[in-house]
Design an enzyme around this catalytic site. Structure first.
Site, PDB file in Angstrom:
ATOM      1  N   SER A 196      -4.153   2.674   5.337  1.00 34.03           N
ATOM      2  CA  SER A 196      -4.246   1.294   5.201  1.00 34.03           C
ATOM      3  C   SER A 196      -5.227   0.844   4.148  1.00 34.03           C
ATOM      4  CB  SER A 196      -4.083   0.677   6.604  1.00 34.03           C
ATOM      5  OG  SER A 196      -5.245   0.898   7.190  1.00 34.03           O
ATOM      6  N   LYS A 224     -13.089  -3.926   3.300  1.00 32.99           N
ATOM      7  CA  LYS A 224     -11.775  -3.778   3.790  1.00 32.99           C
ATOM      8  C   LYS A 224     -11.533  -5.022   4.630  1.00 32.99           C
ATOM      9  CE  LYS A 224      -8.605  -0.726   6.418  1.00 32.99           C
ATOM     10  NZ  LYS A 224      -8.081   0.305   6.978  1.00 32.99           N
ATOM     11  N   SER A 276      -6.867   6.151   7.737  1.00 35.71           N
ATOM     12  CA  SER A 276      -6.769   5.234   6.580  1.00 35.71           C
ATOM     13  C   SER A 276      -7.869   4.989   5.923  1.00 35.71           C
ATOM     14  CB  SER A 276      -6.725   3.809   7.416  1.00 35.71           C
ATOM     15  OG  SER A 276      -5.321   3.694   7.682  1.00 35.71           O
TER      16      SER A 276
HETATM   17  N1  GLN Z   1      -1.367   5.454   8.787  1.00 38.57           N
HETATM   18  C1  GLN Z   1      -1.691   5.349  10.336  1.00 38.57           C
HETATM   19  C2  GLN Z   1      -0.902   4.205  10.991  1.00 38.57           C
HETATM   20  O1  GLN Z   1      -0.189   3.603  10.394  1.00 38.57           O
HETATM   21  C3  GLN Z   1      -3.152   5.119  10.137  1.00 38.57           C
HETATM   22  C4  GLN Z   1      -3.674   4.020   9.965  1.00 38.57           C
HETATM   23  C5  GLN Z   1      -5.169   3.858  10.441  1.00 38.57           C
HETATM   24  O2  GLN Z   1      -5.768   4.746  10.065  1.00 38.57           O
HETATM   25  N2  GLN Z   1      -5.382   2.627  10.358  1.00 38.57           N
HETATM   26  O3  GLN Z   1      -1.239   4.206  11.851  1.00 38.57           O
END
Ligand code: GLN
Length: 497
Positions: free
Chosen positions: A161, A86, A185
């Site tokens: 994400s 990532k 994410s």
């Molecule tokens: N979707 C969540 C957010 O927008 C989690 C993001 C993540 O785990 N980096 O914060």
């Protein structure tokens, strides 16, 4: 557009299978790398899982494994296996953007600990995967470089994400990937792409070189197509790192052995707590149907399933959306046009503060700006106790709910997400609709406990995930349960691209 392409035998293999062939000399690591690079070339115009493909670096790393083998050097268990990383992890000399324009062109001078451990273990880094900007989002639609598409249905999101990492697995572009999980994410993209995603115990994997979003929640973790592969990757990246002040100085539980034990399909004597607050409310009927079938399967394997209640989990989402933006507003202050990446409006006439402001205005996307504003507000004097302070108290209550639940069960289960992959644009108009994607994953982040998402069937032709949560530093327990489920409910293969 590239031709439709069948994944080759090599790109369909598990990571441990590939490692076995490389170790036996039946295939070279260079051939393995080439097969995956070819697959990326043939499919990524449609999927867009990668922001950066490092053909040269991957080929050199693979050649080094082949040379080590030829010299009779011992190979580590995943030597020669390709991995996608990532784009939130610093990679020495390789662009690291975090899906943001503000870091365009930045080449870190060092490797994140996770990346350094991959390289030291002979894994072959294929490139950097797409993500929502600074890991804020659940669909990759907030990437400044355009979204990733779900290999199951190119009109749908791959989760976020870390959608790029999970999509690369489902598209057979890579057998392994690395993600970061702050609120879901890794697990949510895993669930909606029919792959495995793991959030280890907070502090079990190192944050050194992981670009900070919410430091008290951020957790690097493995992504794979099978539970055993995720465990093997977990073993490579986990363990104490003095470079991270919250890294746990204790041995990592034997997740590889736990996954192998689970794969025998025996869960006799294991008590699973079905979390009442995470099953049903807001979930699509198809998701609940697949989940219930999986629960039946777990029972048939010998597990005892009891219902447990975690009464404060209903406050996890609002608490998270105060804590995470608060920490991000502080962490993202470093992107000022001076130290990294983009610098806008510096024509020699403007004051430094104005250049910073113009840079941040041009460099950050809408969701990141929303979070910075929300966090700055929540931390401002006069509001601090009412918002940030209150959210931290809720966090303690959630951790206590977990402790009470783990007194009644060895591990907890729930669906990973309330809904399957949605279509592009369906949830961007109302931020709250997007935030709901992490309704079931956020409690584990707030408590620092580990959790895994494992495929558990389909709803309307799209993958559904089951989440297994374990106590801190008992990551092995969730691997056992997930591997047992996988042994009777193998992940369905995505339709051909
Ligand atoms: N979707 C969540 C957010 O927008 C989690 C993001 C993540 O785990 N980096 O914060």
């Amino acid at each position: 557009m590239a031709e439709r392409a069948e994944p080759t035998e090599l790109t369909r293999m598990t990571a441990t299978g590939i490692a076995g062939l490389v170790a036996a000399g039946e295939v070279s690591a260079v051939e393995v790398a080439r097969a995956h690079l070819d697959r990326i070339a043939a499919t990524d115009q449609r999927v867009h899982a990668f922001l950066q493909v490092d053909t040269e670096g991957a080929t050199a790393a693979a050649a080094a494994v082949d040379a080590a083998r030829a010299a009779g050097a011992p190979l580590s268990p995943l030597a020669g296996v390709p991995v996608a990383v990532k784009d939130v992890f610093a990679t020495r000399g390789l662009p690291t953007t975090c899906g943001s324009k503000i870091l365009e062109g930045w080449r870190p001078p060092y490797d994140a600990t996770t990346v350094a451990r991959l390289r030291a273990a002979g894994l072959v880094v294929l490139g950097k995967t797409n993500m929502d900007e600074f890991a804020m989002g659940s669909s990759t639609e907030y990437s400044a470089y355009g979204p990733t598409r779900n290999p199951w249905d190119l009109a749908r999101i791959p989760g976020g994400s870390g959608g790029g990492s999970s999509a690369s697995l489902a598209a057979f572009q890579a057998p392994l990937a690395i993600g970061s999980d702050t609120g879901g994410s890794i697990r949510q993209p895993g669930a909606v792409t029919g792959t495995v995603g793991v959030k280890p115990t907070y502090g079990g994997t190192s944050r050194y070189g992981l670009v900070a979003f919410s430091s008290s929640l951020d957790t690097p973790g493995p992504c794979a197509r099978t539970v055993a592969d995720a465990a093997a990757l977990h073993a490579v990246i986990a363990g104490h790192d003095p470079g991270d002040s919250t890294s746990i100085p204790q041995p990592v539980p034997d997740v590889v052995a736990a996954a192998a034990r689970g794969a025998t399909g025996d869960l006799a004597g294991v008590r699973l707590g079905l979390v009442r607050e995470l099953a049903g409310e807001g979930a699509e009927p198809g998701v609940m149907a697949a989940f219930r079938e999986a629960v039946d399967a777990l029972t048939k394997l010998g597990a005892e399933v009891v219902e447990v209640s975690c009464p404060h989990f209903g406050y996890a989402l609002p608490a998270y959306y105060l804590i995470a933006p608060s920490e991000c507003s502080s962490n993202l202050a470093r992107f000022d046009g001076v130290r990294y990446g983009l610098r806008t409006g510096d024509d020699g006439t403007r004051a430094l503060e104005e250049v910073m402001s113009l840079t941040r205005e041009a460099g950050f996307g809408p969701e990141v700006k929303r979070r910075i504003m929300l966090g700055t507000y929540a931390l401002s004097s006069g509001y601090y106790d009412a918002y940030y302070g209150q959210a931290q108290k809720v966090r303690t209550l959630i951790a206590r709910d977990f402790t009470a639940a783990f007194a009644q069960a060895d591990a907890l289960i729930s669906p990973t997400t309330p809904f399957v992959a949605f279509r592009f644009g369906e949830r961007t108009a109302d931020p709250y609709q997007m935030y709901l994607a992490d309704l079931y994953t956020i409690p584990a982040n707030l408590a620092g406990t580990p959790a895994i998402s494992v495929p558990c069937g389909l709803s309307g032709g799209m993958p559904v995930g089951l989440q297994v949560m374990a106590p801190a530093m008992a990551d092995d327990r969730m691997y056992r349960v997930a591997a047992a489920l996988e042994s009777v409910l193998p992940a369905p293969a995505p339709p051909q691209l």
